[in-house]
Write a protein that holds these residues in place. Sequence first.
Motif, PDB file in Angstrom:
ATOM      1  N   SER A  69      32.135 -38.821 -49.613  1.00 29.17           N
ATOM      2  CA  SER A  69      31.333 -39.113 -50.802  1.00 29.17           C
ATOM      3  C   SER A  69      29.864 -39.333 -50.460  1.00 29.17           C
ATOM      4  N   MET A  70      29.587 -39.721 -49.207  1.00 32.51           N
ATOM      5  CA  MET A  70      28.201 -39.949 -48.789  1.00 32.51           C
ATOM      6  C   MET A  70      27.463 -38.647 -48.461  1.00 32.51           C
ATOM      7  N   ILE A  71      28.185 -37.535 -48.424  1.00 33.57           N
ATOM      8  CA  ILE A  71      27.590 -36.254 -48.050  1.00 33.57           C
ATOM      9  C   ILE A  71      27.152 -35.500 -49.301  1.00 33.57           C
ATOM     10  N   HIS A  72      25.918 -35.012 -49.279  1.00 34.40           N
ATOM     11  CA  HIS A  72      25.368 -34.256 -50.414  1.00 34.40           C
ATOM     12  C   HIS A  72      25.536 -32.771 -50.149  1.00 34.40           C
ATOM     13  N   VAL A  73      26.189 -32.074 -51.076  1.00 38.36           N
ATOM     14  CA  VAL A  73      26.469 -30.645 -50.927  1.00 38.36           C
ATOM     15  C   VAL A  73      25.601 -29.863 -51.901  1.00 38.36           C
ATOM     16  N   ILE A  74      24.984 -28.799 -51.394  1.00 35.15           N
ATOM     17  CA  ILE A  74      24.163 -27.930 -52.244  1.00 35.15           C
ATOM     18  C   ILE A  74      24.677 -26.498 -52.122  1.00 35.15           C
TER      19      ILE A  74
ATOM     20  N   GLY B 135      29.741 -29.395 -37.653  1.00 42.43           N
ATOM     21  CA  GLY B 135      29.085 -28.729 -38.776  1.00 42.43           C
ATOM     22  C   GLY B 135      27.642 -29.174 -38.936  1.00 42.43           C
ATOM     23  N   SER B 136      27.402 -30.470 -38.726  1.00 45.22           N
ATOM     24  CA  SER B 136      26.025 -30.978 -38.806  1.00 45.22           C
ATOM     25  C   SER B 136      25.147 -30.345 -37.733  1.00 45.22           C
ATOM     26  N   MET B 137      25.709 -30.150 -36.535  1.00 53.04           N
ATOM     27  CA  MET B 137      24.932 -29.501 -35.471  1.00 53.04           C
ATOM     28  C   MET B 137      24.675 -28.037 -35.805  1.00 53.04           C
ATOM     29  N   MET B 138      25.643 -27.378 -36.436  1.00 53.20           N
ATOM     30  CA  MET B 138      25.447 -25.976 -36.811  1.00 53.20           C
ATOM     31  C   MET B 138      24.367 -25.812 -37.879  1.00 53.20           C
ATOM     32  N   SER B 139      24.153 -26.871 -38.670  1.00 50.73           N
ATOM     33  CA  SER B 139      23.125 -26.788 -39.719  1.00 50.73           C
ATOM     34  C   SER B 139      21.725 -26.686 -39.140  1.00 50.73           C
ATOM     35  N   PHE B 140      21.568 -26.999 -37.841  1.00 52.34           N
ATOM     36  CA  PHE B 140      20.250 -26.912 -37.208  1.00 52.34           C
ATOM     37  C   PHE B 140      19.686 -25.496 -37.327  1.00 52.34           C
ATOM     38  N   PHE B 141      20.551 -24.488 -37.111  1.00 48.40           N
ATOM     39  CA  PHE B 141      20.115 -23.098 -37.256  1.00 48.40           C
ATOM     40  C   PHE B 141      20.208 -22.631 -38.707  1.00 48.40           C
ATOM     41  N   GLY B 142      21.165 -23.208 -39.461  1.00 42.44           N
ATOM     42  CA  GLY B 142      21.263 -22.853 -40.868  1.00 42.44           C
ATOM     43  C   GLY B 142      20.030 -23.248 -41.652  1.00 42.44           C
TER      44      GLY B 142
ATOM     45  N   TYR C  98      17.018 -22.805 -40.797  1.00 38.84           N
ATOM     46  CA  TYR C  98      16.001 -21.752 -40.723  1.00 38.84           C
ATOM     47  C   TYR C  98      16.253 -20.653 -41.757  1.00 38.84           C
ATOM     48  N   ILE C  99      17.493 -20.534 -42.223  1.00 37.15           N
ATOM     49  CA  ILE C  99      17.790 -19.523 -43.255  1.00 37.15           C
ATOM     50  C   ILE C  99      17.271 -19.982 -44.605  1.00 37.15           C
ATOM     51  N   SER C 100      17.398 -21.291 -44.879  1.00 40.80           N
ATOM     52  CA  SER C 100      16.890 -21.864 -46.142  1.00 40.80           C
ATOM     53  C   SER C 100      16.049 -23.091 -45.817  1.00 40.80           C
ATOM     54  N   PRO C 101      14.833 -22.905 -45.319  1.00 41.81           N
ATOM     55  CA  PRO C 101      14.020 -24.051 -44.883  1.00 41.81           C
ATOM     56  C   PRO C 101      13.564 -24.961 -46.011  1.00 41.81           C
ATOM     57  N   GLU C 102      13.663 -24.464 -47.257  1.00 40.66           N
ATOM     58  CA  GLU C 102      13.160 -25.262 -48.373  1.00 40.66           C
ATOM     59  C   GLU C 102      14.156 -26.304 -48.875  1.00 40.66           C
ATOM     60  N   VAL C 103      15.423 -26.245 -48.403  1.00 35.50           N
ATOM     61  CA  VAL C 103      16.442 -27.201 -48.869  1.00 35.50           C
ATOM     62  C   VAL C 103      17.126 -27.849 -47.668  1.00 35.50           C
ATOM     63  N   GLN C 104      17.784 -28.956 -47.912  1.00 31.35           N
ATOM     64  CA  GLN C 104      18.514 -29.690 -46.869  1.00 31.35           C
ATOM     65  C   GLN C 104      19.981 -29.242 -46.895  1.00 31.35           C
ATOM     66  N   VAL C 105      20.378 -28.450 -45.904  1.00 34.97           N
ATOM     67  CA  VAL C 105      21.710 -27.846 -45.902  1.00 34.97           C
ATOM     68  C   VAL C 105      22.691 -28.590 -45.008  1.00 34.97           C
ATOM     69  N   VAL C 106      22.264 -29.688 -44.391  1.00 34.88           N
ATOM     70  CA  VAL C 106      23.122 -30.351 -43.400  1.00 34.88           C
ATOM     71  C   VAL C 106      24.428 -30.836 -44.008  1.00 34.88           C
ATOM     72  N   GLY C 107      24.390 -31.366 -45.237  1.00 37.93           N
ATOM     73  CA  GLY C 107      25.607 -31.871 -45.863  1.00 37.93           C
ATOM     74  C   GLY C 107      26.619 -30.762 -46.107  1.00 37.93           C
ATOM     75  N   THR C 108      26.140 -29.619 -46.575  1.00 40.00           N
ATOM     76  CA  THR C 108      27.034 -28.496 -46.833  1.00 40.00           C
ATOM     77  C   THR C 108      27.663 -27.998 -45.543  1.00 40.00           C
ATOM     78  N   TYR C 109      26.868 -27.859 -44.496  1.00 36.05           N
ATOM     79  CA  TYR C 109      27.409 -27.387 -43.224  1.00 36.05           C
ATOM     80  C   TYR C 109      28.368 -28.397 -42.601  1.00 36.05           C
TER      81      TYR C 109
END
Length: 560
Positions: free
Chosen positions: A218-223, A340-347, A349-360
């Motif tokens: 529940s603490m993770i934000h998904v976009i 998944g959070s570590m994989m978001s480091f490269f993710g 760069y695909i969408s630099p305008e949004v925070q994708v860490v929660g989704t990954y």
Amino acid sequence: MSLETLRRSLAKPKTSVQLCLLGVAAGLIAAMLIILFRLLIITVQSWFLPETDNFAHLPPLERFALPILAALFIAIFADFTGFKHYRLGIPFVLHRIKQHYGNMPIWNAANQFFGGALALISGFSVGREGPSVHMGATGASVLATWLHLPFNAMRTLAGCGVAAGIAASFNTPLAAVIFVMEVVMREYKIHIFVPIMLAAVTGALTTQFVFGTQTELSMIHVIPLSGWHIPYLILCGVVLGALAFSFNQNLMLVMRTFRKVGMFPRLLLAGVITGGIGYLVPQAMGPGLSAIAISVSSPDDIQLLTTIFIAKLLATIFALGLGIPGGIIGPVIGLGVIIGSMMSFFGHYISPEVQVVGTYAVLGMAGLLAATLHAPLAALVAVMELTSSPTITVPAIVVIASAYVTALQLFKNRSIFLQQLEFQGLAYQVSPAVEALQKVGVLDEMEENFKLLYSSDKEQISQTLNAVDAQTPLIVHDDENGYRLAEYDLTLTAEQTVGIRYVPLQGVTSQSTLAEVFTILNDKRGGAVYVYNKLDNKQIMGLIRWDHIRHILTIRSSLL
């Protein structure tokens, strides 16, 4: 409705109001046991932790000593109950459902309750779903045994208990239903689907009443993710499939390596290893909540996440591999969120305008869970329920499919539960014929129109045969020969006098299914068994012939 009528109704492989109500009752019993289990953990941890499962607040020496002390108490309790009752968790429940209709021994459940509570209280990297599933199945088993229900109904209620246990642990009733069908029952049949759904909802609602509706994620934000992420998500799935294979292999390696070591030293070694890891990396302790919190709060600290991932991976493998009572799903969720959070480091760069860490983070959990447990559909539904976000569906399917196929085809990975069952020598496979016949109780198929004669006098038996019609079986009994089926010997030639042929009969209890009848008669491909009521002085209730079993297998098996 009398109990006898209830039992006869449940012997049929059909959905019924009675079975649904019993499923709800099984779910409620499971939920109450799990609430008691979780309250025990929360209460005891509140004595020395300011926040549940957050062991970073403990002094280093206490973090080191706590798992060792807990392992000692777990070993003492296991020794008190007898180490033969130390087969625990989801693999043991799978074995009991497949081979014993879900009839669960009480002492195993006691070891699971107290051992699992001690393990979670002291910070071992194990999940609470293992004890929850075991206790849910045990509660359903006790209910079915108390009511002397047919074994096919007991098997369904055990599935209800498992579903309620999973739903109560993670607040995911639909994922619990899919998990039971995909992993535990390994089949989709409508007459067991409905009561299991009701049990899962009952388990989730009951625990929500006590603990609220929050979930681990529940603490993770998904976009939403754009289509440009799909190639990278496929690559992430491949990596997750490889990690799942490595996790399963190393867990089994630890189990095989320490197989000949006694229970006491194994558990104490698990305590020492967990204590040492907790001394250095406290975030690796517990079922995974601390790791998830760190992943969300510090997604850019790759060094910290890598350290926690390695520490938690080692803590989980050694805790479960050395026999600490607990589940595997909780730690796998934590590990998946970290990777998944570590994989978001490269993710990013695909969408630099949004925070994708929660989704990954969520996608990492889904891929690792699917490939480790061999439960892709359950993992997908769990992600959707835990995040309450329909936008996660497409990227989750991409990651889960690539992770599962990679683990299965490239690495020949198998379900960790099945590997554990084979290692422990616990049978879980049954033939298609037996599996079909396990769904039907003998009360539903037995011939009740029979004649019973307590005599060994041939003249009296002959007179009785002449008196009854050709469709009414005659069962005779005497102290020397027991129960036998008496019938005219039609194999004699015309010149010979018509004689009487006796067919020895074995008995099965009224709780049995047609699978027990098949096992008795299969070698002879003929004969019959009688059904008796063990609650009423073993009174004979009916007769089942081999021809009837053959008809069901050849004509009606598709209906089962």
